[in-house]
Design an enzyme around this catalytic site. Structure first.
Site, mmCIF file in Angstrom:
data_model
loop_
_atom_site.group_PDB
_atom_site.id
_atom_site.type_symbol
_atom_site.label_atom_id
_atom_site.label_comp_id
_atom_site.label_asym_id
_atom_site.label_seq_id
_atom_site.Cartn_x
_atom_site.Cartn_y
_atom_site.Cartn_z
ATOM 1 N N CYS A 169 0.834 -1.200 0.000
ATOM 2 C CA CYS A 169 0.000 0.000 0.000
ATOM 3 C C CYS A 169 0.877 1.261 0.000
ATOM 4 C CB CYS A 169 -0.979 -0.057 1.154
ATOM 5 S SG CYS A 169 -2.422 1.005 0.926
ATOM 6 N N HIS A 228 -4.105 -5.009 0.197
ATOM 7 C CA HIS A 228 -3.732 -5.566 1.500
ATOM 8 C C HIS A 228 -3.784 -7.090 1.447
ATOM 9 C CE1 HIS A 228 -3.644 -1.835 3.940
ATOM 10 N NE2 HIS A 228 -4.470 -1.411 3.003
ATOM 11 N N GLU A 266 -2.774 -9.172 3.590
ATOM 12 C CA GLU A 266 -2.858 -9.818 4.911
ATOM 13 C C GLU A 266 -4.256 -10.300 5.250
ATOM 14 O OE1 GLU A 266 -3.477 -5.422 5.497
ATOM 15 O OE2 GLU A 266 -2.019 -6.656 4.435
#
Length: 384
Positions: A269, A355, A357
């Site tokens: 990001c 993202h 994750e």
């Protein structure tokens, strides 16, 4: 403009409302509603999040620092809150705007409203968030303010929205980055050590890295290149975070130092944007930004299409990437064609705009961590 909604219709009585309030925008648009967060006023740039779940993770994501978050899903708070799912030590958004504030549990500590109230963050319910999203879609980013309970003077609220400091003029990374180093040991010895430069780090990035057998050293955003590139560091992550990368010359220089060193690096990001600038590319602000958990991304080299979670205001301009930099555009957004990733031709360096994750999801892009940790493990083996 319709009258303010009935309190019982938009705020669960287990939460308790604080009275009427307004959401006012700098263009003069005003939405009446009911306050249910902290009894204060606050403002910032409005951003629209389309996720159906994850309101807790959104509120505690440092990337939302300085922003008023509008949730388009109509029921927010409906499954409570688990403290283990918080993405940082506190919420960072300026205010929360929802259609209906609901509660699935009786325990105050497990309610979203309690999280916001404890952090002095206002919230307003009863707003037609989909109409608001369409308004922002037509007019672009706007500053806004959520008034304190009982403050319903429309003209005063609009003037307050116009007085909110511009997003581009604020140093959010300096607000969210920690002052000290934190080490997380690996569960089993022998794995690579990863240094994460915390520009607004989410907890799940640390967890995703630790699960792959690494130890993790989290560093403040002011860290020197020599500390990041310590002899025992096998790979570097530049974390997500809030704000404009054009303000972060020191971090761009840091990324340049890692590139010159050739060590494995992953930019996520804001970290992706910083690496892009270090490679010589330009960054520009998007008209609307990307916020939500349903953005399709195509990997140009692997041929995969993945659904990703995103939260950013800025893009790397692909056409500005110098050919001599060694970097190429590796992934693109299928909605608007914007750059979603970079890879270096010869060095183990990759960046992603989204993202990977996955907190709370989607989980399509977790292989990003697999590739990074595998590269760090190779360096770990080479220095043993």
């Amino acid at each position: 403009m319709p009258p303010a909604p009935r309190t019982s219709a938009v705020v669960d009585p287990r939460i308790g409302d604080l009275g009427p309030a307004l959401l006012a925008l700098e263009d003069g648009t005003v939405f009446p509603g009911v306050a249910f967060g902290a009894a204060v006023a606050a403002g910032g740039d409005l951003v629209v999040n389309t996720s159906q779940t994850g309101y807790q993770e959104v509120c505690t994501d440092p990337s939302y620092a300085g922003q008023v978050v509008v949730m388009t899903y109509p029921l927010i708070g409906n499954y409570g809150r688990l403290t283990d799912d918080d993405q940082s030590i506190r919420p960072w958004l300026r205010a929360l705007v929802v259609a209906n504030a609901t509660a699935a549990v009786l325990d105050d500590a497990r309610q979203l409203a309690a999280l916001l109230r404890d952090a002095a963050i206002p919230a307003i319910a009863g707003v037609d968030t989909r109409a608001l999203a369409r308004h922002l879609r037509a007019n672009g980013c706007l500053r806004g303010i959520v008034t304190s309970p009982g403050e319903i003077d429309r003209e005063a609220a609009v003037e307050a929205a116009r007085a909110v400091t511009r997003w581009e003029d604020q140093d959010f990374v300096g607000q969210v980055s920690p002052p000290a180093v934190t080490d997380y040991p690996a569960e089993h010895a022998g794995g690579p050590r990863v240094a994460i430069v915390d520009l607004g780090l989410k907890n799940n990035i640390v967890r995703s890295t630790l699960r792959r057998g690494t130890s993790v050293r989290v560093l403040p955003h002011t860290v020197s290149a020599s500390d990041v590139l310590a002899a025992d560091v096998d790979g570097v992550i530049l974390s997500p975070g809030p704000g404009d990368p054009a303000r972060l010359d020191a971090q761009v220089a840091l990324a340049r130092a890692v590139i010159d060193d050739g060590r494995p690096m992953l930019g996520i990001c804001l970290g992706h944007q910083i690496v892009g600038r270090a490679a010589g590319a330009e960054t520009t602000r998007l008209r609307f930004g990307h916020h939500g958990a349903n953005h399709p991304v195509r990997d140009l080299e692997l041929g995969l299409v993945q659904v990703t979670a995103q939260n950013h205001e800025v893009q790397v301009v692909g056409d500005s990437l110098p050919a001599a930099s060694g970097f190429r555009v590796s992934q693109v957004n299928l909605n608007d064609g914007s750059v979603e990733g970079l890879r270096h031709a010869t060095l183990p360096i990759e960046t992603v705009q989204y993202h990977p994750e996955g907190a709370p999801g989607p989980l399509d892009a977790l292989a990003v961590f697999d590739r990074f940790v595998a590269a760090a493990a190779v360096r770990r083996g080479a220095r043993r």
